[in-house]
Design a protein around this motif. Structure first.
Motif, PDB file in Angstrom:
ATOM      1  N   MET A 266       0.619   6.805  -6.823  1.00  0.00           N
ATOM      2  CA  MET A 266      -0.164   8.162  -6.873  1.00  0.00           C
ATOM      3  C   MET A 266       0.544   9.609  -6.567  1.00  0.00           C
ATOM      4  O   MET A 266       0.107  10.162  -6.249  1.00  0.00           O
ATOM      5  CB  MET A 266      -0.915   7.797  -5.538  1.00  0.00           C
ATOM      6  CG  MET A 266      -1.654   6.715  -5.623  1.00  0.00           C
ATOM      7  SD  MET A 266      -2.872   6.203  -4.180  1.00  0.00           S
ATOM      8  CE  MET A 266      -3.488   7.589  -3.512  1.00  0.00           C
TER       9      MET A 266
ATOM     10  N   ILE B 143      -3.022   4.309   6.445  1.00  0.00           N
ATOM     11  CA  ILE B 143      -2.570   2.920   6.165  1.00  0.00           C
ATOM     12  C   ILE B 143      -2.114   2.063   7.332  1.00  0.00           C
ATOM     13  O   ILE B 143      -2.541   0.937   7.662  1.00  0.00           O
ATOM     14  CB  ILE B 143      -1.670   2.652   5.006  1.00  0.00           C
ATOM     15  CG1 ILE B 143      -2.191   3.423   3.650  1.00  0.00           C
ATOM     16  CG2 ILE B 143      -1.102   1.396   4.672  1.00  0.00           C
ATOM     17  CD1 ILE B 143      -3.159   2.588   2.973  1.00  0.00           C
TER      18      ILE B 143
ATOM     19  N   TRP C 234      -0.140  15.351   3.311  1.00  0.00           N
ATOM     20  CA  TRP C 234      -1.022  14.538   2.650  1.00  0.00           C
ATOM     21  C   TRP C 234      -0.060  13.171   2.849  1.00  0.00           C
ATOM     22  O   TRP C 234      -0.692  11.892   2.908  1.00  0.00           O
ATOM     23  CB  TRP C 234      -0.869  14.828   1.168  1.00  0.00           C
ATOM     24  CG  TRP C 234      -1.851  15.836   0.910  1.00  0.00           C
ATOM     25  CD1 TRP C 234      -1.732  17.063   0.501  1.00  0.00           C
ATOM     26  CD2 TRP C 234      -3.256  15.981   0.943  1.00  0.00           C
ATOM     27  NE1 TRP C 234      -2.781  17.769   0.365  1.00  0.00           N
ATOM     28  CE2 TRP C 234      -3.688  17.019   0.832  1.00  0.00           C
ATOM     29  CE3 TRP C 234      -4.134  14.886   1.599  1.00  0.00           C
ATOM     30  CZ2 TRP C 234      -5.338  17.186   0.796  1.00  0.00           C
ATOM     31  CZ3 TRP C 234      -5.450  14.997   1.582  1.00  0.00           C
ATOM     32  CH2 TRP C 234      -5.938  16.328   1.374  1.00  0.00           C
ATOM     33  N   ARG C 235       1.260  13.212   2.479  1.00  0.00           N
ATOM     34  CA  ARG C 235       2.164  11.893   2.665  1.00  0.00           C
ATOM     35  C   ARG C 235       1.812  11.178   4.132  1.00  0.00           C
ATOM     36  O   ARG C 235       1.474  10.186   4.255  1.00  0.00           O
ATOM     37  CB  ARG C 235       3.553  12.311   2.728  1.00  0.00           C
ATOM     38  CG  ARG C 235       4.055  12.557   1.032  1.00  0.00           C
ATOM     39  CD  ARG C 235       5.296  12.840   1.061  1.00  0.00           C
ATOM     40  NE  ARG C 235       5.547  14.181   1.130  1.00  0.00           N
ATOM     41  CZ  ARG C 235       6.772  14.550   1.334  1.00  0.00           C
ATOM     42  NH1 ARG C 235       7.879  13.879   0.978  1.00  0.00           N
ATOM     43  NH2 ARG C 235       7.126  15.778   1.473  1.00  0.00           N
TER      44      ARG C 235
ATOM     45  N   GLY D  35       1.031   3.904  -3.114  1.00  0.00           N
ATOM     46  CA  GLY D  35       0.718   5.522  -2.811  1.00  0.00           C
ATOM     47  C   GLY D  35       1.883   6.144  -3.166  1.00  0.00           C
ATOM     48  O   GLY D  35       1.926   7.424  -3.751  1.00  0.00           O
ATOM     49  N   TRP D  36       3.118   5.802  -2.622  1.00  0.00           N
ATOM     50  CA  TRP D  36       4.317   6.680  -2.804  1.00  0.00           C
ATOM     51  C   TRP D  36       4.611   6.741  -4.232  1.00  0.00           C
ATOM     52  O   TRP D  36       5.040   7.840  -4.674  1.00  0.00           O
ATOM     53  CB  TRP D  36       5.531   6.050  -2.053  1.00  0.00           C
ATOM     54  CG  TRP D  36       6.508   6.934  -1.704  1.00  0.00           C
ATOM     55  CD1 TRP D  36       7.746   7.112  -2.537  1.00  0.00           C
ATOM     56  CD2 TRP D  36       6.585   7.928  -0.561  1.00  0.00           C
ATOM     57  NE1 TRP D  36       8.428   8.024  -1.955  1.00  0.00           N
ATOM     58  CE2 TRP D  36       7.717   8.796  -1.102  1.00  0.00           C
ATOM     59  CE3 TRP D  36       5.604   8.378   0.342  1.00  0.00           C
ATOM     60  CZ2 TRP D  36       8.135   9.857  -0.226  1.00  0.00           C
ATOM     61  CZ3 TRP D  36       5.978   9.489   1.012  1.00  0.00           C
ATOM     62  CH2 TRP D  36       7.300  10.095   1.052  1.00  0.00           C
TER      63      TRP D  36
ATOM     64  N   LEU E 256       2.830  10.426  -4.272  1.00  0.00           N
ATOM     65  CA  LEU E 256       2.803  11.077  -3.267  1.00  0.00           C
ATOM     66  C   LEU E 256       4.184  11.602  -2.665  1.00  0.00           C
ATOM     67  O   LEU E 256       4.341  12.561  -1.830  1.00  0.00           O
ATOM     68  CB  LEU E 256       2.582  10.030  -1.906  1.00  0.00           C
ATOM     69  CG  LEU E 256       0.850   9.996  -1.804  1.00  0.00           C
ATOM     70  CD1 LEU E 256       0.366   9.082  -0.711  1.00  0.00           C
ATOM     71  CD2 LEU E 256       0.088  11.328  -1.417  1.00  0.00           C
TER      72      LEU E 256
ATOM     73  N   PHE F  57      -1.782   9.973   4.636  1.00  0.00           N
ATOM     74  CA  PHE F  57      -1.573   8.608   3.813  1.00  0.00           C
ATOM     75  C   PHE F  57      -0.935   7.289   4.579  1.00  0.00           C
ATOM     76  O   PHE F  57      -1.880   6.384   4.808  1.00  0.00           O
ATOM     77  CB  PHE F  57      -1.220   8.660   2.282  1.00  0.00           C
ATOM     78  CG  PHE F  57      -1.211   7.427   1.763  1.00  0.00           C
ATOM     79  CD1 PHE F  57      -2.278   7.211   0.999  1.00  0.00           C
ATOM     80  CD2 PHE F  57       0.048   6.753   1.497  1.00  0.00           C
ATOM     81  CE1 PHE F  57      -2.419   5.649   0.273  1.00  0.00           C
ATOM     82  CE2 PHE F  57      -0.152   5.365   1.103  1.00  0.00           C
ATOM     83  CZ  PHE F  57      -1.212   4.993   0.255  1.00  0.00           C
TER      84      PHE F  57
ATOM     85  N   SER G 297       0.856  -1.201  -0.005  1.00  0.00           N
ATOM     86  CA  SER G 297       0.010   0.087  -0.101  1.00  0.00           C
ATOM     87  C   SER G 297       0.925   1.229   0.147  1.00  0.00           C
ATOM     88  O   SER G 297       0.543   2.158  -0.641  1.00  0.00           O
ATOM     89  CB  SER G 297      -0.772   0.018   1.398  1.00  0.00           C
ATOM     90  OG  SER G 297      -1.725  -1.122   1.278  1.00  0.00           O
TER      91      SER G 297
END
Length: 78
Positions: A50, A67, A59-60, A46-47, A52, A63, A42
């Motif tokens: 998406m 998770i 935001w990082r 995301g990193w 990030l 997220f 995940s």
């Protein structure tokens, strides 16, 4: 582009490892290993995909906290 390929290969390896571990019947360790792999996957999705890594630190952090909270909840319930 090269980092995306490396990330993708690592995601595939983690997916295959999770599949193999789930069939090994290691008891309580099975769920811990699979959930840890899910957390890493995940985070990587995301990193990297998406993007990030280019986002604001808030935001990082949000997220990764979300998770980690979900995976922690699953550890408690498992």
């Amino acid at each position: 582009m090269k980092l995306n390929l490396i990330c993708w290969l690592f995601l595939v390896i983690l997916t295959i490892a999770g599949f193999l571990v789930s069939g090994a019947h290691l008891g309580a360790a099975t769920s811990a290993i699979v959930l840890s792999a899910a957390f890493v996957k995940s985070g990587l999705v995301g990193w990297r995909f998406m993007e990030l890594h280019r986002a604001h630190i808030a935001w990082r952090s949000a997220f990764l906290l979300m998770i980690a909270s979900l995976i922690g909840l699953f550890f408690v319930l498992a």
